[in-house]
Motif scaffolding. Sequence first.
Motif, PDB file in Angstrom:
ATOM      1  N   SER A 123       0.821  -1.577  -0.259  1.00 18.92           N
ATOM      2  CA  SER A 123       0.038  -0.151  -0.007  1.00 18.92           C
ATOM      3  C   SER A 123       0.789   1.390  -0.064  1.00 18.92           C
ATOM      4  CB  SER A 123      -0.447   0.239   0.952  1.00 18.92           C
ATOM      5  OG  SER A 123      -2.107  -1.114   1.137  1.00 18.92           O
ATOM      6  N   PHE A 124       2.184   0.558   1.035  1.00 17.45           N
ATOM      7  CA  PHE A 124       2.525   2.304   0.747  1.00 17.45           C
ATOM      8  C   PHE A 124       3.225   2.783  -0.287  1.00 17.45           C
ATOM      9  CE2 PHE A 124       6.759   4.536   1.478  1.00 17.45           C
ATOM     10  CZ  PHE A 124       6.812   5.323   2.233  1.00 17.45           C
ATOM     11  N   SER A 125       3.642   1.754  -0.998  1.00 14.76           N
ATOM     12  CA  SER A 125       4.637   1.384  -2.619  1.00 14.76           C
ATOM     13  C   SER A 125       3.254   2.304  -3.779  1.00 14.76           C
ATOM     14  CB  SER A 125       5.291   0.413  -2.947  1.00 14.76           C
ATOM     15  OG  SER A 125       6.464  -0.528  -2.312  1.00 14.76           O
ATOM     16  N   THR A 126       2.500   1.547  -3.855  1.00 15.15           N
ATOM     17  CA  THR A 126       0.568   2.343  -3.882  1.00 15.15           C
ATOM     18  C   THR A 126       0.689   3.642  -3.962  1.00 15.15           C
ATOM     19  OG1 THR A 126      -0.092   0.179  -4.485  1.00 15.15           O
ATOM     20  CG2 THR A 126      -1.257   1.764  -4.818  1.00 15.15           C
ATOM     21  N   LEU A 127       0.648   4.409  -2.694  1.00 13.66           N
ATOM     22  CA  LEU A 127       1.024   5.412  -2.138  1.00 13.66           C
ATOM     23  C   LEU A 127       1.886   6.313  -3.063  1.00 13.66           C
ATOM     24  CD1 LEU A 127      -0.682   8.075  -1.322  1.00 13.66           C
ATOM     25  CD2 LEU A 127       0.466   7.336   0.911  1.00 13.66           C
ATOM     26  N   ILE A 128       2.760   5.923  -2.992  1.00 15.43           N
ATOM     27  CA  ILE A 128       4.240   7.121  -3.619  1.00 15.43           C
ATOM     28  C   ILE A 128       3.675   6.962  -4.809  1.00 15.43           C
ATOM     29  CG2 ILE A 128       6.529   6.451  -4.289  1.00 15.43           C
ATOM     30  CD1 ILE A 128       6.780   5.838  -0.645  1.00 15.43           C
ATOM     31  N   ARG A 129       3.533   5.347  -5.776  1.00 16.34           N
ATOM     32  CA  ARG A 129       3.854   5.940  -7.350  1.00 16.34           C
ATOM     33  C   ARG A 129       2.791   6.909  -7.830  1.00 16.34           C
ATOM     34  NH1 ARG A 129       4.336   0.370  -7.404  1.00 16.34           N
ATOM     35  NH2 ARG A 129       1.765   0.233  -7.282  1.00 16.34           N
ATOM     36  N   THR A 130       1.114   6.340  -6.904  1.00 18.12           N
ATOM     37  CA  THR A 130      -0.102   7.577  -6.430  1.00 18.12           C
ATOM     38  C   THR A 130       0.642   9.175  -7.226  1.00 18.12           C
ATOM     39  OG1 THR A 130      -1.436   6.036  -6.003  1.00 18.12           O
ATOM     40  CG2 THR A 130      -2.398   8.055  -6.121  1.00 18.12           C
ATOM     41  N   LEU A 131       1.210   9.277  -6.209  1.00 25.21           N
ATOM     42  CA  LEU A 131       1.947  10.424  -5.770  1.00 25.21           C
ATOM     43  C   LEU A 131       2.614  10.768  -6.817  1.00 25.21           C
ATOM     44  CD1 LEU A 131       2.057  10.985  -1.846  1.00 25.21           C
ATOM     45  CD2 LEU A 131       0.418  11.630  -3.280  1.00 25.21           C
ATOM     46  N   ARG A 132       3.128  10.271  -7.058  1.00 25.60           N
ATOM     47  CA  ARG A 132       4.286  11.002  -8.245  1.00 25.60           C
ATOM     48  C   ARG A 132       3.303  10.573  -9.906  1.00 25.60           C
ATOM     49  NH1 ARG A 132       8.069   6.169  -8.413  1.00 25.60           N
ATOM     50  NH2 ARG A 132       6.930   6.057 -10.383  1.00 25.60           N
ATOM     51  N   LEU A 133       3.251   9.831  -9.478  1.00 24.54           N
ATOM     52  CA  LEU A 133       2.083  10.102 -11.133  1.00 24.54           C
ATOM     53  C   LEU A 133       0.961  11.125 -11.836  1.00 24.54           C
ATOM     54  CD1 LEU A 133       1.965   6.365 -12.185  1.00 24.54           C
ATOM     55  CD2 LEU A 133       2.925   7.481 -12.772  1.00 24.54           C
ATOM     56  N   SER A 134       1.026  11.862 -10.198  1.00 24.10           N
ATOM     57  CA  SER A 134      -0.247  12.370 -10.037  1.00 24.10           C
ATOM     58  C   SER A 134      -0.024  13.829 -10.651  1.00 24.10           C
ATOM     59  CB  SER A 134      -1.650  12.454  -9.347  1.00 24.10           C
ATOM     60  OG  SER A 134      -1.745  11.467  -9.153  1.00 24.10           O
ATOM     61  N   GLN A 135       1.323  14.046 -10.661  1.00 32.34           N
ATOM     62  CA  GLN A 135       2.213  14.956 -10.794  1.00 32.34           C
ATOM     63  C   GLN A 135       1.862  16.343 -11.312  1.00 32.34           C
ATOM     64  OE1 GLN A 135       3.967  16.955  -7.722  1.00 32.34           O
ATOM     65  NE2 GLN A 135       2.781  14.863  -7.143  1.00 32.34           N
ATOM     66  N   GLY A 136       1.070  17.273 -11.205  1.00 32.07           N
ATOM     67  CA  GLY A 136       0.650  18.234 -12.567  1.00 32.07           C
ATOM     68  C   GLY A 136      -1.054  18.201 -12.753  1.00 32.07           C
ATOM     69  N   TYR A 137      -1.451  17.230 -12.175  1.00 28.25           N
ATOM     70  CA  TYR A 137      -3.011  16.357 -12.356  1.00 28.25           C
ATOM     71  C   TYR A 137      -3.497  16.599 -11.435  1.00 28.25           C
ATOM     72  CZ  TYR A 137      -0.896  15.131 -16.451  1.00 28.25           C
ATOM     73  OH  TYR A 137       0.061  15.965 -17.975  1.00 28.25           O
TER      74      TYR A 137
END
Length: 165
Positions: free
Chosen positions: A30-44
């Motif tokens: 879940s932690f890895s998913t949260l980091i990935r979600t935050l990273r991929l959502s940058q600018g959106y």
Amino acid sequence: MQFMFVEQSSENTAKDDAAKYDSAKYNERSFSTLIRTLRLSQGYFSFVLVNCNSLALRQQIVDRLQVNCPVKPRQLFLPESATTLYRTIAAEIDGEQPPALMLLGLESVEAIDRLLVSTNLLCSEFSKTFSFPLVFWVTDEILRKIIRTAPDLYNRMTTIRFISN
């Protein structure tokens, strides 16, 4: 550094050890998913719902995000008197666009139903104004309220769950 999300217990049985291992492994994913979600959502803009019932575990995760996440999320502790999320966020960021904004304290908001209904009605306005992920930290009780009183909002959310023993 490997970090296990395991709450301490005085009992030490094989069954408890297996349950702790499973929850720790689940929480790492879940932690890895949260980091990935935050990273991929940058600018959106995006709505992210993080479900965690333990305030101690929540704080561990938030602290770990500040250290290990390339995206440094800003924290907003909602006042008990908050009635509209949109205005509260707009006033907090004052035209700035943080990399991410984590909403903490939803469980303490006195008029939570009113806040959720107004957020549900303004779902589309968030993406017109904000260009960062908005992370809702919620307990099971708040999650049920979101599903019941703000179904459109809930349907737009990416959901990540952390479990505690």
